[in-house]
Design a protein around this motif. Structure first.
Motif, PDB file in Angstrom:
ATOM      1  N   SER A 376       0.907  -1.270  -0.033  1.00  0.00           N
ATOM      2  CA  SER A 376      -0.034   0.108  -0.006  1.00  0.00           C
ATOM      3  C   SER A 376       0.975   1.354   0.080  1.00  0.00           C
ATOM      4  O   SER A 376       0.427   2.031  -0.689  1.00  0.00           O
ATOM      5  CB  SER A 376      -0.930   0.127   1.243  1.00  0.00           C
ATOM      6  OG  SER A 376      -1.766   1.069   1.258  1.00  0.00           O
ATOM      7  N   THR A 399      -4.115 -10.138  -0.226  1.00  0.00           N
ATOM      8  CA  THR A 399      -5.446 -10.021   0.641  1.00  0.00           C
ATOM      9  C   THR A 399      -6.295 -11.289   0.684  1.00  0.00           C
ATOM     10  O   THR A 399      -6.757 -11.677   1.893  1.00  0.00           O
ATOM     11  CB  THR A 399      -6.228  -8.859   0.344  1.00  0.00           C
ATOM     12  OG1 THR A 399      -5.479  -7.617   0.178  1.00  0.00           O
ATOM     13  CG2 THR A 399      -7.473  -8.715   1.273  1.00  0.00           C
ATOM     14  N   ASP A 428     -16.622 -13.350   1.993  1.00  0.00           N
ATOM     15  CA  ASP A 428     -15.915 -12.230   2.648  1.00  0.00           C
ATOM     16  C   ASP A 428     -14.787 -11.739   1.483  1.00  0.00           C
ATOM     17  O   ASP A 428     -14.428 -10.582   1.380  1.00  0.00           O
ATOM     18  CB  ASP A 428     -14.914 -12.767   3.495  1.00  0.00           C
ATOM     19  CG  ASP A 428     -15.865 -12.934   4.993  1.00  0.00           C
ATOM     20  OD1 ASP A 428     -16.913 -12.385   4.965  1.00  0.00           O
ATOM     21  OD2 ASP A 428     -15.138 -13.487   5.992  1.00  0.00           O
ATOM     22  N   ALA A 431     -16.569  -8.987  -0.575  1.00  0.00           N
ATOM     23  CA  ALA A 431     -16.656  -7.709   0.126  1.00  0.00           C
ATOM     24  C   ALA A 431     -15.297  -7.099   0.071  1.00  0.00           C
ATOM     25  O   ALA A 431     -15.148  -5.869  -0.040  1.00  0.00           O
ATOM     26  CB  ALA A 431     -16.909  -7.947   1.379  1.00  0.00           C
ATOM     27  N   GLN A 432     -14.105  -8.004   0.118  1.00  0.00           N
ATOM     28  CA  GLN A 432     -12.822  -7.527   0.065  1.00  0.00           C
ATOM     29  C   GLN A 432     -12.649  -6.784  -1.088  1.00  0.00           C
ATOM     30  O   GLN A 432     -11.851  -5.888  -1.228  1.00  0.00           O
ATOM     31  CB  GLN A 432     -11.835  -8.558   0.595  1.00  0.00           C
ATOM     32  CG  GLN A 432     -10.498  -8.033   0.530  1.00  0.00           C
ATOM     33  CD  GLN A 432     -10.203  -7.171   1.800  1.00  0.00           C
ATOM     34  OE1 GLN A 432     -10.699  -7.444   2.852  1.00  0.00           O
ATOM     35  NE2 GLN A 432      -9.334  -6.013   1.769  1.00  0.00           N
ATOM     36  N   ARG A 434     -14.586  -5.503  -3.225  1.00  0.00           N
ATOM     37  CA  ARG A 434     -15.343  -4.340  -3.317  1.00  0.00           C
ATOM     38  C   ARG A 434     -14.662  -3.148  -2.537  1.00  0.00           C
ATOM     39  O   ARG A 434     -14.683  -1.958  -3.215  1.00  0.00           O
ATOM     40  CB  ARG A 434     -16.916  -4.625  -2.696  1.00  0.00           C
ATOM     41  CG  ARG A 434     -17.571  -5.632  -3.244  1.00  0.00           C
ATOM     42  CD  ARG A 434     -19.166  -5.431  -2.829  1.00  0.00           C
ATOM     43  NE  ARG A 434     -19.940  -6.517  -3.233  1.00  0.00           N
ATOM     44  CZ  ARG A 434     -20.249  -7.677  -2.768  1.00  0.00           C
ATOM     45  NH1 ARG A 434     -19.693  -8.031  -1.451  1.00  0.00           N
ATOM     46  NH2 ARG A 434     -21.139  -8.666  -3.284  1.00  0.00           N
ATOM     47  N   ARG A 435     -14.205  -3.541  -1.456  1.00  0.00           N
ATOM     48  CA  ARG A 435     -13.457  -2.424  -0.780  1.00  0.00           C
ATOM     49  C   ARG A 435     -12.174  -1.908  -1.417  1.00  0.00           C
ATOM     50  O   ARG A 435     -11.757  -0.571  -1.475  1.00  0.00           O
ATOM     51  CB  ARG A 435     -13.117  -2.801   0.728  1.00  0.00           C
ATOM     52  CG  ARG A 435     -14.335  -2.849   1.408  1.00  0.00           C
ATOM     53  CD  ARG A 435     -14.076  -3.240   3.123  1.00  0.00           C
ATOM     54  NE  ARG A 435     -13.176  -4.483   3.221  1.00  0.00           N
ATOM     55  CZ  ARG A 435     -13.721  -5.544   3.502  1.00  0.00           C
ATOM     56  NH1 ARG A 435     -15.084  -5.586   3.753  1.00  0.00           N
ATOM     57  NH2 ARG A 435     -13.282  -6.606   3.783  1.00  0.00           N
ATOM     58  N   SER A 436     -11.660  -2.929  -2.376  1.00  0.00           N
ATOM     59  CA  SER A 436     -10.241  -2.375  -2.949  1.00  0.00           C
ATOM     60  C   SER A 436     -10.720  -1.752  -4.127  1.00  0.00           C
ATOM     61  O   SER A 436      -9.561  -1.173  -4.641  1.00  0.00           O
ATOM     62  CB  SER A 436      -9.693  -3.797  -3.447  1.00  0.00           C
ATOM     63  OG  SER A 436      -9.354  -4.697  -2.421  1.00  0.00           O
ATOM     64  N   TYR A 437     -11.640  -1.774  -4.819  1.00  0.00           N
ATOM     65  CA  TYR A 437     -12.219  -1.212  -5.962  1.00  0.00           C
ATOM     66  C   TYR A 437     -13.371  -0.268  -5.902  1.00  0.00           C
ATOM     67  O   TYR A 437     -14.448  -0.335  -6.219  1.00  0.00           O
ATOM     68  CB  TYR A 437     -12.298  -1.951  -7.329  1.00  0.00           C
ATOM     69  CG  TYR A 437     -11.198  -2.781  -7.683  1.00  0.00           C
ATOM     70  CD1 TYR A 437     -10.326  -2.173  -8.341  1.00  0.00           C
ATOM     71  CD2 TYR A 437     -10.700  -4.107  -6.984  1.00  0.00           C
ATOM     72  CE1 TYR A 437      -9.020  -2.810  -8.819  1.00  0.00           C
ATOM     73  CE2 TYR A 437      -9.912  -4.734  -7.479  1.00  0.00           C
ATOM     74  CZ  TYR A 437      -8.902  -4.006  -8.190  1.00  0.00           C
ATOM     75  OH  TYR A 437      -7.751  -4.993  -8.540  1.00  0.00           O
ATOM     76  N   PRO A 438     -13.268   1.002  -4.967  1.00  0.00           N
ATOM     77  CA  PRO A 438     -14.480   1.745  -4.669  1.00  0.00           C
ATOM     78  C   PRO A 438     -14.971   2.369  -5.909  1.00  0.00           C
ATOM     79  O   PRO A 438     -16.112   2.749  -5.883  1.00  0.00           O
ATOM     80  CB  PRO A 438     -13.904   2.566  -3.447  1.00  0.00           C
ATOM     81  CG  PRO A 438     -12.424   2.778  -3.762  1.00  0.00           C
ATOM     82  CD  PRO A 438     -11.965   1.509  -4.194  1.00  0.00           C
TER      83      PRO A 438
END
Length: 556
Positions: A376, A399, A428, A431-432, A434-438
């Protein structure tokens, strides 16, 4: 039936039997030859006793026949003496007195008579009440005219009404011409009563019968005749001819009396082995109950307690237990102590191992977090999205590994966590992503539809990496520019345990993205190979694309 099937049948049969029943069957089988020998002896004794009894029956009738023949011979001798008396031969008035005196010494003779050749009674010991002419009588015609003794009858004496047998001695002059007969009648009832009184066994029955009846009886040739009376009792009888063609003597006795000793011997030969079997069975049952069954039940209860980790305080054996079982009891107590010590040691080792495994999982999780932080940090230093894209893809893959590791750590028993719920894992994972590509998630929708299925942890990693790679490729390549759509992740299991994993999108399809697959396609192929399947590419809803793998749980 083949030999292995027969042996399997008997093995199952023996396994379903108790020790007591098997031992009783063995004792019974061992006594079978004794039973067979006893039965053989019983039937041999029966045959021997039957011959002895029949022989005694024949001997008794012979004795009675001799006694009756003595009566006849006595009468014959009297007739011979009377034939020498002139008054009797001539039938003078003194003839009656001479015959009466001779009759006194013959109690079984009903009457004495001098008969001329024409059948006229010249004189008799007792007066003739019916007629003095007997020429028309049947018995007179049966008498022989010679000097030998002849017989006629049996017949019913008209004077006395009793059955009689006529015996006559023929008289001839010096030239051999017949002069008639001297005859007497034997009272058969009185003779029969006298013979019955002389018998030793009062339960027997002696009868005088007409010898002509024997000629028409098919059983007459049998040495022993068997019959039933009106009361249903079975009798055995022996018959012997007393006067040929005229009189026979029969001696009979009930079979229940005749064979009483035989039945007793046979019953004894059969009953004694049965009694021996009962005593052997009782002794076997007692021995098995107190020397084997109860000690074994006690040992089984103790073993059950030992298996549950409960050691009984009372280790004293039963008073009836044999030495070998007492020693086995002591060995079990010692074994329980050793097992208890070993269990405590293993529990201590297991706790140490559990602590080490938990520490290892936490260290791996922390290391993965460090890697994610570095990726990151490195991505933020890059200026353009095209430069950050490779690092973001690597970050998504790491991840996925972190997610698998987190599920293992969050398990109730991480030291023994050998399976992970794939439904929870993929939910999960989506969901992960989705959070990685907002930014992309504003125009792309990700759906996850999976069956609940526990999978091994070594399968969770390739499945996670496959889904992450397929989702990343779909988000980056299937929806260029500001295009919108959906990505559908599905996992299904059929009855044959075939798992079908697919990631489908409603994007531009393979015609627009094949040239851009590159490393992603290679990674998908590699992950599919790890799952034991080939990668499949297919269109979806006429315009989109699907990537999937299928594998059997049993083959992994």
């Amino acid at each position: 039936m083949s030999a292995p099937r027969i042996s399997a049948f008997w093995r199952r049969w023996f396994q379903n039997q108790s020790l007591r029943s098997l031992l009783l069957a063995a004792v019974g089988g061992a006594l079978v030859p004794v039973f067979l020998i006893s039965f053989g002896q019983a039937f041999a004794r029966l045959a021997h006793d039957r011959e002895v009894v029949q022989s005694s029956l024949t001997d008794q009738v012979s004795i009675s026949e001799e006694q009756a023949r003595h009566v006849i011979e006595t009468g014959q001798q009297a007739l011979v003496r009377l034939a020498d008396r002139l008054d009797v031969r001539q039938g003078t008035p003194k003839c009656r007195e001479t015959l009466a005196i001779a009759l006194v010494g013959m109690p079984f003779v009903s009457n004495l008579a001098r008969i001329d050749p024409k059948g006229k009674i010249l004189c008799s010991a007792h007066p003739i009440l019916v007629t003095a002419d007997v020429s028309d009588r049947t018995w007179w015609k049966e008498l022989s005219s010679g000097p030998a003794l002849s017989a006629a009858g049996p017949l019913i004496d008209r004077a006395t009404g009793q059955p009689s047998l006529v015996l006559a001695l023929g008289l001839v002059d010096q030239q051999g011409n017949p002069e008639g007969h001297i005859a007497f009648g034997v009272d058969l009832n009185r003779l029969e009563q006298d013979l019955n009184r002389r018998m030793l066994d009062r339960r027997a029955q002696l009868t005088l019968i007409d010898a002509k009846v024997l000629a028409s009886d098919p059983r007459a040739n049998d040495p022993i005749e068997v019959g039933r009376d009106s009361q249903g009792r079975t009798w055995s009888a022996a018959t012997q001819v007393l006067v040929p063609k005229h009189l026979a003597i029969r001696y009979a006795m009930p079979d229940e009396v005749l064979y009483s000793s035989t039945f007793f011997h046979m019953a004894t030969d059969i009953a004694l082995p049965l009694i021996a079997l009962l005593f052997a069975g009782a002794a076997t049952w007692f021995a098995m109950e107190y020397w084997a069954i109860r000690p074994i039940e006690r040992l089984r209860r103790i073993a059950k307690h030992y298996g549950a980790g409960l050691v009984p305080e009372d280790h004293v054996g039963d008073a009836f237990e044999p030495q070998e079982l007492l020693e086995l009891h002591e060995e079990m107590v010692a074994m329980a102590a050793r097992v208890d010590l070993r269990d405590r040691h293993l529990i201590q080792i297991a706790k140490q191992k559990d602590a080490l495994v938990r520490e290892l999982h936490h260290r791996v999780k922390n290391n993965i977090q460090v890697v994610l932080s570095l990726l990151s940090l490195q991505a933020r230093q890059l200026e353009t999205p095209e430069q950050r894209a490779p690092l973001e893809q690597v970050q998504a893959r790491v991840t996925a590994l972190a997610l698998v590791q987190r599920l293992i750590v969050e398990s109730d028993d991480p030291a023994h966590a050998s399976t992970i719920d794939v439904q929870l894992l993929l939910t999960d994972l989506c969901a992960q992503i989705r959070r990685s590509y907002p930014v992309q998630m504003q125009r792309i929708k990700i759906e996850c539809d999976c069956d609940p299925l526990p999978i091994a942890t070594d399968l969770a990693v390739p499945i996670s990496m496959f889904v992450v790679e397929a989702l990343t490729n779909a988000i980056i390549h299937a929806f260029p520019g500001d295009a919108t759509g959906q990505v559908h992740v599905s996992l299904r299991v059929d009855a044959q345990k075939l798992v079908c994993l697919q990631v489908c999108d409603t994007g531009v399809g393979w015609a627009e993205t094949t040239s851009k697959l590159g490393t992603g396609h290679s990674l998908l192929t590699a992950f599919g190979r790890q799952l034991g399947s080939k990668l499949t590419l297919s269109p979806y809803n006429g315009g989109g694309s699907c990537v999937g793998v299928s594998f059997l749980l049993t083959s992994l």
